[in-house]
Design a protein around this motif. Structure first.
Motif, PDB file in Angstrom:
ATOM      1  N   GLY A 157      52.017 -20.100   7.332  1.00  0.00           N
ATOM      2  CA  GLY A 157      52.185 -18.703   7.696  1.00  0.00           C
ATOM      3  C   GLY A 157      53.467 -18.110   7.166  1.00  0.00           C
ATOM      4  O   GLY A 157      53.681 -16.896   7.269  1.00  0.00           O
ATOM      5  N   VAL A 158      54.363 -18.965   6.620  1.00  0.00           N
ATOM      6  CA  VAL A 158      55.617 -18.497   6.020  1.00  0.00           C
ATOM      7  C   VAL A 158      55.549 -18.630   4.504  1.00  0.00           C
ATOM      8  O   VAL A 158      55.728 -17.656   3.756  1.00  0.00           O
ATOM      9  CB  VAL A 158      56.821 -19.283   6.574  1.00  0.00           C
ATOM     10  CG1 VAL A 158      58.123 -18.808   5.929  1.00  0.00           C
ATOM     11  CG2 VAL A 158      56.893 -19.153   8.087  1.00  0.00           C
ATOM     12  N   LYS A 163      46.853 -19.756   9.442  1.00  0.00           N
ATOM     13  CA  LYS A 163      45.583 -20.429   9.688  1.00  0.00           C
ATOM     14  C   LYS A 163      45.241 -20.381  11.174  1.00  0.00           C
ATOM     15  O   LYS A 163      46.121 -20.329  12.026  1.00  0.00           O
ATOM     16  CB  LYS A 163      45.649 -21.890   9.225  1.00  0.00           C
ATOM     17  CG  LYS A 163      45.866 -22.073   7.733  1.00  0.00           C
ATOM     18  CD  LYS A 163      45.898 -23.550   7.378  1.00  0.00           C
ATOM     19  CE  LYS A 163      46.117 -23.740   5.871  1.00  0.00           C
ATOM     20  NZ  LYS A 163      46.163 -25.180   5.508  1.00  0.00           N
ATOM     21  N   GLY A 164      43.938 -20.431  11.474  1.00  0.00           N
ATOM     22  CA  GLY A 164      43.472 -20.526  12.853  1.00  0.00           C
ATOM     23  C   GLY A 164      43.880 -19.325  13.688  1.00  0.00           C
ATOM     24  O   GLY A 164      43.706 -18.169  13.286  1.00  0.00           O
ATOM     25  N   GLU A 170      49.189 -13.124  15.075  1.00  0.00           N
ATOM     26  CA  GLU A 170      50.266 -12.512  14.294  1.00  0.00           C
ATOM     27  C   GLU A 170      50.177 -10.991  14.225  1.00  0.00           C
ATOM     28  O   GLU A 170      51.198 -10.312  14.409  1.00  0.00           O
ATOM     29  CB  GLU A 170      50.289 -13.114  12.884  1.00  0.00           C
ATOM     30  CG  GLU A 170      51.452 -12.599  12.033  1.00  0.00           C
ATOM     31  CD  GLU A 170      51.532 -13.275  10.693  1.00  0.00           C
ATOM     32  OE1 GLU A 170      51.608 -12.562   9.677  1.00  0.00           O
ATOM     33  OE2 GLU A 170      51.505 -14.530  10.658  1.00  0.00           O
ATOM     34  N   PRO A 171      48.999 -10.390  13.991  1.00  0.00           N
ATOM     35  CA  PRO A 171      48.947  -8.909  13.996  1.00  0.00           C
ATOM     36  C   PRO A 171      49.310  -8.299  15.342  1.00  0.00           C
ATOM     37  O   PRO A 171      49.904  -7.215  15.395  1.00  0.00           O
ATOM     38  CB  PRO A 171      47.480  -8.609  13.632  1.00  0.00           C
ATOM     39  CG  PRO A 171      46.997  -9.838  12.941  1.00  0.00           C
ATOM     40  CD  PRO A 171      47.711 -10.971  13.594  1.00  0.00           C
ATOM     41  N   ILE A 172      48.968  -8.998  16.442  1.00  0.00           N
ATOM     42  CA  ILE A 172      49.301  -8.477  17.773  1.00  0.00           C
ATOM     43  C   ILE A 172      50.809  -8.526  17.993  1.00  0.00           C
ATOM     44  O   ILE A 172      51.415  -7.572  18.508  1.00  0.00           O
ATOM     45  CB  ILE A 172      48.557  -9.274  18.862  1.00  0.00           C
ATOM     46  CG1 ILE A 172      47.044  -9.160  18.674  1.00  0.00           C
ATOM     47  CG2 ILE A 172      48.954  -8.776  20.251  1.00  0.00           C
ATOM     48  CD1 ILE A 172      46.233  -9.978  19.663  1.00  0.00           C
ATOM     49  N   ILE A 173      51.430  -9.634  17.586  1.00  0.00           N
ATOM     50  CA  ILE A 173      52.884  -9.746  17.727  1.00  0.00           C
ATOM     51  C   ILE A 173      53.582  -8.674  16.890  1.00  0.00           C
ATOM     52  O   ILE A 173      54.532  -8.017  17.354  1.00  0.00           O
ATOM     53  CB  ILE A 173      53.354 -11.155  17.304  1.00  0.00           C
ATOM     54  CG1 ILE A 173      52.802 -12.210  18.276  1.00  0.00           C
ATOM     55  CG2 ILE A 173      54.880 -11.225  17.255  1.00  0.00           C
ATOM     56  CD1 ILE A 173      53.124 -13.629  17.881  1.00  0.00           C
TER      57      ILE A 173
END
Length: 366
Positions: A157-158, A163-164, A170-173
């Protein structure tokens, strides 16, 4: 996911239908009408209010459905303390399927509380379904977030694509950070972002759990929302400064007689109205959806009590409206988590933004 939610709702609807109709099916007999009027017990009428309140209230078991004498439920541990008997720990199943039996000197009262048969004081420390569900929600939140954090720590993710669950979380955060924290808290958003994210996801998980048939509507409980409101109030108060309280206790540019009236109003706004808005808004919205759904289901039996044809005719319409409101409630689960988090951020931002009224727009309070 949509099909599974639809199936779960249909299971709940038809289980309730079977449960209520199973109590009124009787074999034909040839007893004279005169004898029936003297000996036959009165037929129990449907009480929609009782059914609705039993659904939204706390309980000592998870009840999913009943078919005749078969009750699909998970009893929870009852933990009681009485000065005369000491501690007592046993399963709630000992009270019977309808809670009508006594056990070990205890029984259910009409208000679904446990009382001692000898009239002594009882302290209830039981793990009710609201408590168990909050523990499950907290466990899920911790496991989910720590798992995602480990992926980021390992570079997933970086340096590579997420994944998963990272794709969903991530979009919510990012949304909470960019559209809730930053606009309301400015440069200090990073200090409060962990709390805002925790509140958002904890409320969201419990909102979604409450939509599963048989589980508890935790966010529709005033004790739950009260604790969240009080915690937010503590965070707000610790974020205040002297300038903020100066405006509360001595508003500038206001005539003295007006200040006498305005000061109690401003103080009540900080200590009562703001947390009250958080508490009541979440509680009322989450309870309202469940009441509407159960009201539509109850219409089937209300019309059926008047006429069987009317009952069957109202069934498809009631079920369609129930499914429609159910999907609306899924949207409301996200909206109410966002509103509680956003209002909390607004109130926190107001608590340390008092200097801006005096032209110090560029001052940052650390």
């Amino acid at each position: 996911m949509v099909s599974k939610s639809f199936k779960s709702l249909l299971v709940a609807v038809f289980s309730l239908l079977i449960l209520l109709l199973s109590n009124v099916c009787k074999a034909q007999d040839n007893t004279p009408a005169e004898a029936k009027t003297e000996t036959a017990p009165k037929e129990e009428k449907l009480d929609p209010a009782q059914i609705i309140m039993a659904h939204i209230q706390d309980a000592h078991e998870f009840h999913f459905f009943s078919v005749g004498s078969i009750h699909a439920s998970i009893p929870l541990p009852v933990i009681l303390y009485s000065p005369t008997k000491g501690f007592s720990v046993f399963s709630s199943s000992h009270f019977g399927t309808e809670g009508e039996e006594e056990y070990n000197g205890y029984k259910y009262a009409k208000s679904e509380t446990i009382i001692a048969t000898d009239g002594s004081k009882v302290y209830d420390f039981s793990l009710t379904r609201n408590v168990v569900q909050m523990i499950l929600a907290l466990t899920l939140l911790v496991v989910l977030m720590t798992g995602i954090a480990k992926k980021y720590k390992n570079g997933i993710g970086v340096t590579s694509a997420p994944k998963g669950w990272q794709n969903a979380i991530e979009p919510i955060i990012t949304f909470v950070r960019d559209d809730v924290a930053k606009p309301n808290l400015g440069d200090q958003y990073i200090r409060y972002l962990p709390y805002l994210l925790t509140v958002f996801f904890f409320i969201l998980i419990n909102n979604i759990f409450g939509l599963v048939p048989g589980l508890a509507n935790v966010t529709g409980n005033t004790a739950f929302t009260l604790v969240l409101g009080v915690i937010s109030l503590v965070v707000i108060l610790f974020s205040t400064n002297g300038h903020f309280w100066g405006h509360i206790f001595w508003p500038p540019g206001v005539p003295f007689l007006i200040k006498i009236i305005l000061v109690p109003v401003e103080l009540a706004g900080v200590l009562l109205i703001k947390p009250g808005a958080l508490i009541i808004r979440l509680f009322a919205n989450m309870v309202a959806g469940h009441i509407i759904i159960l009201s539509f289901i109850s219409l089937i039996f209300i019309f059926g009590a008047m006429n069987h044809v009317a009952g069957w005719g109202a069934s498809p319409i009631s079920i369609l409206f129930t499914v429609f409101i159910y999907f609306i409630e899924i949207l409301v689960a996200f909206i109410q988590a966002f509103i509680f988090t956003n209002l909390t951020a607004v109130f926190i931002g107001q608590s340390f933004a008092g200097e801006h009224h005096d032209g110090h727009e560029n001052d940052i309070v650390i």
